[in-house]
Design a protein around this motif. Sequence first.
Motif, short mmCIF file in Angstrom:
data_model
loop_
_atom_site.label_atom_id
_atom_site.label_comp_id
_atom_site.label_asym_id
_atom_site.label_seq_id
_atom_site.Cartn_x
_atom_site.Cartn_y
_atom_site.Cartn_z
N ARG A 1 40.22 32.12 45.52
CA ARG A 1 40.96 33.53 44.67
C ARG A 1 41.35 33.20 43.46
O ARG A 1 41.03 33.83 42.43
CB ARG A 1 42.18 33.84 45.56
N SER A 2 41.59 31.98 42.91
CA SER A 2 42.07 31.53 41.78
C SER A 2 40.74 31.35 40.91
O SER A 2 40.74 31.76 39.58
CB SER A 2 42.92 30.27 41.76
N LYS A 3 39.85 30.90 41.21
CA LYS A 3 38.56 30.65 40.57
C LYS A 3 38.09 32.01 40.39
O LYS A 3 37.35 32.21 39.24
CB LYS A 3 37.33 29.73 41.36
N GLU B 1 39.32 34.95 40.10
CA GLU B 1 40.10 35.62 39.03
C GLU B 1 40.00 35.06 37.59
O GLU B 1 39.84 35.97 36.58
CB GLU B 1 41.69 35.61 39.34
N SER B 2 39.85 33.83 37.59
CA SER B 2 39.73 33.19 36.17
C SER B 2 38.28 33.42 35.73
O SER B 2 38.31 33.93 34.53
CB SER B 2 39.66 31.48 36.44
N LEU B 3 37.27 33.55 36.55
CA LEU B 3 36.22 33.99 36.02
C LEU B 3 36.12 35.26 35.58
O LEU B 3 35.54 35.70 34.51
CB LEU B 3 35.03 33.66 37.33
N ILE B 4 36.58 36.20 36.42
CA ILE B 4 36.39 37.76 36.07
C ILE B 4 37.42 38.21 34.64
O ILE B 4 37.02 38.95 33.63
CB ILE B 4 37.46 38.64 37.00
N ASN B 5 38.40 37.22 34.72
CA ASN B 5 39.00 37.44 33.42
C ASN B 5 38.74 36.75 32.24
O ASN B 5 39.29 36.80 30.90
CB ASN B 5 40.60 37.09 33.74
N SER B 6 37.47 35.96 32.43
CA SER B 6 37.05 35.00 31.16
C SER B 6 36.27 35.96 30.19
O SER B 6 36.23 35.37 29.00
CB SER B 6 36.27 33.89 31.71
N LYS B 7 35.68 37.08 30.35
CA LYS B 7 34.94 37.96 29.54
C LYS B 7 35.27 39.47 29.85
O LYS B 7 35.73 39.84 30.90
CB LYS B 7 33.38 37.74 29.57
N PRO B 8 35.26 40.17 28.99
CA PRO B 8 35.56 41.76 29.38
C PRO B 8 34.30 42.25 30.36
O PRO B 8 34.89 43.08 31.09
CB PRO B 8 35.24 42.62 28.05
N ILE B 9 33.18 41.86 30.37
CA ILE B 9 32.16 42.21 31.39
C ILE B 9 31.65 41.05 31.91
O ILE B 9 31.23 40.08 31.31
CB ILE B 9 30.99 43.00 30.76
N MET C 1 28.77 28.79 47.65
CA MET C 1 28.94 29.60 48.84
C MET C 1 30.08 30.15 48.87
O MET C 1 30.52 31.26 49.45
CB MET C 1 28.41 28.85 50.20
N GLU C 2 31.49 29.46 48.48
CA GLU C 2 32.67 29.99 48.73
C GLU C 2 33.18 31.11 47.74
O GLU C 2 33.58 32.03 48.02
CB GLU C 2 33.86 28.93 48.33
N ILE C 3 32.26 30.91 46.55
CA ILE C 3 32.61 32.12 45.80
C ILE C 3 31.95 33.48 46.23
O ILE C 3 32.09 34.57 46.22
CB ILE C 3 32.12 31.69 44.00
N ARG C 4 30.47 32.87 46.62
CA ARG C 4 29.53 34.22 47.30
C ARG C 4 30.30 35.01 48.29
O ARG C 4 30.31 36.06 48.09
CB ARG C 4 28.52 33.28 47.64
N GLU C 5 30.88 34.33 49.13
CA GLU C 5 31.64 34.89 50.36
C GLU C 5 33.02 35.52 49.89
O GLU C 5 33.23 36.38 50.02
CB GLU C 5 31.86 34.12 51.55
N GLY C 6 33.80 34.76 48.91
CA GLY C 6 35.13 35.00 48.39
C GLY C 6 34.95 36.27 47.75
O GLY C 6 35.88 37.06 47.77
N ILE C 7 33.85 36.39 46.86
CA ILE C 7 33.93 37.65 45.99
C ILE C 7 33.76 38.90 46.75
O ILE C 7 34.20 40.01 46.38
CB ILE C 7 32.56 37.61 44.72
#
Length: 107
Positions: free
Chosen positions: A6-8, A10-18, A57-63
């Motif tokens: 979850r932390s990874k 959120e960090s990715l999502i917030n790293s760039k506006p799009i 795979m963790e990000i793939r399923e987690g997102i």
Amino acid sequence: MDSNTRSKIESLINSKPIFVFMKGNKLMPQCGFSNNVVQILNSLGMSFETFDVLSDMEIREGIKEYSNWPTIPQVYLKGEFMGGSDIMISMYNSGELKEKLEIALAS
């Protein structure tokens, strides 16, 4: 999903506006739906960052759990989930996408 994943995310999502979670990357999309999103954002001249879900795979399923949306790609604007390929195509065709992106990025 564990707190590390979850932390990874959120960090990715917030790293760039799009931010786009997709198969492949913006230079080499690995599926037609991901390619649609890349082409739309490129045609609007938008700067965006991507994450290749095929590499983790963790990000793939987690997102999917994070957004409560079952498919990839997933587009985020200033931390908020916008949708996938179909939604992006619909918003692009109506002109709503360009306006929404410009307003969000101006603020």
